[in-house]
Design a protein around this motif. Structure first.
Motif, PDB file in Angstrom:
ATOM      1  N   LEU A   9       0.827  -1.208   0.000  1.00 50.45           N
ATOM      2  CA  LEU A   9       0.000   0.000   0.000  1.00 50.45           C
ATOM      3  C   LEU A   9       0.860   1.255   0.000  1.00 50.45           C
ATOM      4  N   MET A  10       1.893   1.276   0.807  1.00 45.70           N
ATOM      5  CA  MET A  10       2.774   2.444   0.860  1.00 45.70           C
ATOM      6  C   MET A  10       3.531   2.616  -0.458  1.00 45.70           C
ATOM      7  N   ARG A  11       3.936   1.505  -1.070  1.00 46.67           N
ATOM      8  CA  ARG A  11       4.624   1.582  -2.362  1.00 46.67           C
ATOM      9  C   ARG A  11       3.694   2.193  -3.409  1.00 46.67           C
ATOM     10  N   GLU A  12       2.445   1.759  -3.418  1.00 52.57           N
ATOM     11  CA  GLU A  12       1.471   2.300  -4.370  1.00 52.57           C
ATOM     12  C   GLU A  12       1.202   3.783  -4.107  1.00 52.57           C
ATOM     13  N   ALA A  13       1.109   4.156  -2.831  1.00 52.90           N
ATOM     14  CA  ALA A  13       0.867   5.558  -2.482  1.00 52.90           C
ATOM     15  C   ALA A  13       2.043   6.448  -2.870  1.00 52.90           C
ATOM     16  N   ILE A  14       3.249   5.984  -2.634  1.00 52.46           N
ATOM     17  CA  ILE A  14       4.435   6.768  -3.001  1.00 52.46           C
ATOM     18  C   ILE A  14       4.545   6.892  -4.517  1.00 52.46           C
ATOM     19  N   TRP A  15       4.269   5.805  -5.237  1.00 52.02           N
ATOM     20  CA  TRP A  15       4.323   5.866  -6.700  1.00 52.02           C
ATOM     21  C   TRP A  15       3.276   6.848  -7.230  1.00 52.02           C
ATOM     22  N   THR A  16       2.075   6.834  -6.649  1.00 53.41           N
ATOM     23  CA  THR A  16       1.034   7.784  -7.060  1.00 53.41           C
ATOM     24  C   THR A  16       1.474   9.213  -6.792  1.00 53.41           C
ATOM     25  N   ALA A  17       2.096   9.454  -5.653  1.00 52.91           N
ATOM     26  CA  ALA A  17       2.585  10.800  -5.334  1.00 52.91           C
ATOM     27  C   ALA A  17       3.652  11.252  -6.326  1.00 52.91           C
ATOM     28  N   ILE A  18       4.531  10.348  -6.719  1.00 46.34           N
ATOM     29  CA  ILE A  18       5.575  10.690  -7.691  1.00 46.34           C
ATOM     30  C   ILE A  18       4.963  11.032  -9.041  1.00 46.34           C
ATOM     31  N   VAL A  19       4.009  10.217  -9.479  1.00 47.75           N
ATOM     32  CA  VAL A  19       3.373  10.441 -10.784  1.00 47.75           C
ATOM     33  C   VAL A  19       2.580  11.752 -10.773  1.00 47.75           C
ATOM     34  N   ILE A  20       1.927  12.048  -9.664  1.00 46.61           N
ATOM     35  CA  ILE A  20       1.128  13.269  -9.584  1.00 46.61           C
ATOM     36  C   ILE A  20       2.023  14.507  -9.538  1.00 46.61           C
ATOM     37  N   ALA A  21       3.136  14.424  -8.837  1.00 41.34           N
ATOM     38  CA  ALA A  21       4.017  15.591  -8.688  1.00 41.34           C
ATOM     39  C   ALA A  21       4.941  15.801  -9.886  1.00 41.34           C
ATOM     40  N   ALA A  22       5.134  14.790 -10.706  1.00 41.18           N
ATOM     41  CA  ALA A  22       6.110  14.866 -11.793  1.00 41.18           C
ATOM     42  C   ALA A  22       5.885  16.018 -12.773  1.00 41.18           C
ATOM     43  N   LEU A  76      -6.492   5.833  -6.441  1.00 32.80           N
ATOM     44  CA  LEU A  76      -5.765   5.257  -5.315  1.00 32.80           C
ATOM     45  C   LEU A  76      -6.714   5.012  -4.148  1.00 32.80           C
ATOM     46  N   PHE A  77      -7.548   5.982  -3.844  1.00 33.22           N
ATOM     47  CA  PHE A  77      -8.465   5.832  -2.715  1.00 33.22           C
ATOM     48  C   PHE A  77      -9.492   4.745  -2.980  1.00 33.22           C
TER      49      PHE A  77
END
Length: 89
Positions: A9-22, A76-77
Protein backbone atom coordinates in the motif's frame (compact mmCIF):
# COMPACT_ATOMS: atom_id res chain seq x y z
CA UNK A 1 -3.42 -5.45 7.85
CA UNK A 2 -0.20 -7.39 7.81
CA UNK A 3 3.29 -6.15 6.99
CA UNK A 4 3.53 -7.06 3.28
CA UNK A 5 0.10 -5.57 2.55
CA UNK A 6 1.10 -2.36 4.32
CA UNK A 7 4.37 -2.17 2.36
CA UNK A 8 2.48 -2.73 -0.91
CA UNK A 9 0.00 0.00 0.00
CA UNK A 10 2.77 2.44 0.86
CA UNK A 11 4.62 1.58 -2.36
CA UNK A 12 1.47 2.30 -4.37
CA UNK A 13 0.87 5.56 -2.48
CA UNK A 14 4.44 6.77 -3.00
CA UNK A 15 4.32 5.87 -6.70
CA UNK A 16 1.03 7.78 -7.06
CA UNK A 17 2.58 10.80 -5.33
CA UNK A 18 5.58 10.69 -7.69
CA UNK A 19 3.37 10.44 -10.78
CA UNK A 20 1.13 13.27 -9.58
CA UNK A 21 4.02 15.59 -8.69
CA UNK A 22 6.11 14.87 -11.79
CA UNK A 23 4.52 17.36 -14.23
CA UNK A 24 4.88 20.28 -11.83
CA UNK A 25 8.44 19.38 -10.88
CA UNK A 26 9.56 18.85 -14.48
CA UNK A 27 8.13 22.21 -15.58
CA UNK A 28 9.67 24.00 -12.59
CA UNK A 29 13.02 22.39 -13.38
CA UNK A 30 12.84 23.27 -17.07
CA UNK A 31 11.81 26.88 -16.47
CA UNK A 32 14.45 27.32 -13.76
CA UNK A 33 17.12 25.83 -15.99
CA UNK A 34 16.11 28.03 -18.92
CA UNK A 35 16.09 31.19 -16.86
CA UNK A 36 19.37 30.24 -15.19
CA UNK A 37 20.95 29.70 -18.59
CA UNK A 38 19.60 33.03 -19.82
CA UNK A 39 20.94 34.78 -16.71
CA UNK A 40 24.34 33.21 -17.22
CA UNK A 41 24.45 34.23 -20.88
CA UNK A 42 23.35 37.81 -20.27
CA UNK A 43 25.21 38.32 -16.96
CA UNK A 44 21.99 39.42 -15.26
CA UNK A 45 22.23 38.15 -11.70
CA UNK A 46 18.86 39.18 -10.30
CA UNK A 47 17.74 36.59 -7.75
CA UNK A 48 14.05 37.43 -7.96
CA UNK A 49 13.93 37.04 -11.76
CA UNK A 50 13.28 33.29 -11.56
CA UNK A 51 10.28 33.46 -9.23
CA UNK A 52 7.62 35.05 -11.45
CA UNK A 53 8.10 32.87 -14.56
CA UNK A 54 8.36 29.74 -12.39
CA UNK A 55 5.23 30.70 -10.49
CA UNK A 56 3.31 31.34 -13.70
CA UNK A 57 4.51 28.10 -15.29
CA UNK A 58 3.63 26.06 -12.20
CA UNK A 59 0.20 27.72 -12.04
CA UNK A 60 -0.49 26.86 -15.68
CA UNK A 61 0.65 23.26 -15.23
CA UNK A 62 -1.46 22.86 -12.10
CA UNK A 63 -4.49 24.28 -13.90
CA UNK A 64 -3.98 22.02 -16.91
CA UNK A 65 -3.19 18.81 -15.01
CA UNK A 66 -5.52 19.19 -12.04
CA UNK A 67 -8.03 16.68 -13.43
CA UNK A 68 -5.22 14.15 -14.00
CA UNK A 69 -3.99 14.64 -10.44
CA UNK A 70 -7.47 14.33 -8.97
CA UNK A 71 -8.18 11.21 -11.02
CA UNK A 72 -4.97 9.58 -9.78
CA UNK A 73 -5.83 10.27 -6.17
CA UNK A 74 -9.41 9.07 -6.57
CA UNK A 75 -8.21 5.84 -8.18
CA UNK A 76 -5.77 5.26 -5.31
CA UNK A 77 -8.47 5.83 -2.72
CA UNK A 78 -11.10 3.72 -4.48
CA UNK A 79 -8.80 0.81 -5.27
CA UNK A 80 -6.63 0.72 -2.13
CA UNK A 81 -7.74 2.78 0.84
CA UNK A 82 -11.55 2.64 0.88
CA UNK A 83 -11.67 -1.20 0.79
CA UNK A 84 -9.27 -1.31 3.74
CA UNK A 85 -11.33 1.16 5.76
CA UNK A 86 -14.67 -0.40 4.83
CA UNK A 87 -13.55 -4.00 5.17
CA UNK A 88 -11.24 -3.58 8.10
CA UNK A 89 -8.35 -5.33 6.45
Amino acid sequence: MDGPAFVALMREAIWTAIVIAAPVLVVALAVGLGIGLMQALTSIQELTLTFVPKLLAIGVVLWVSLSFMTQGLVELFQAQLIPIVAGGG
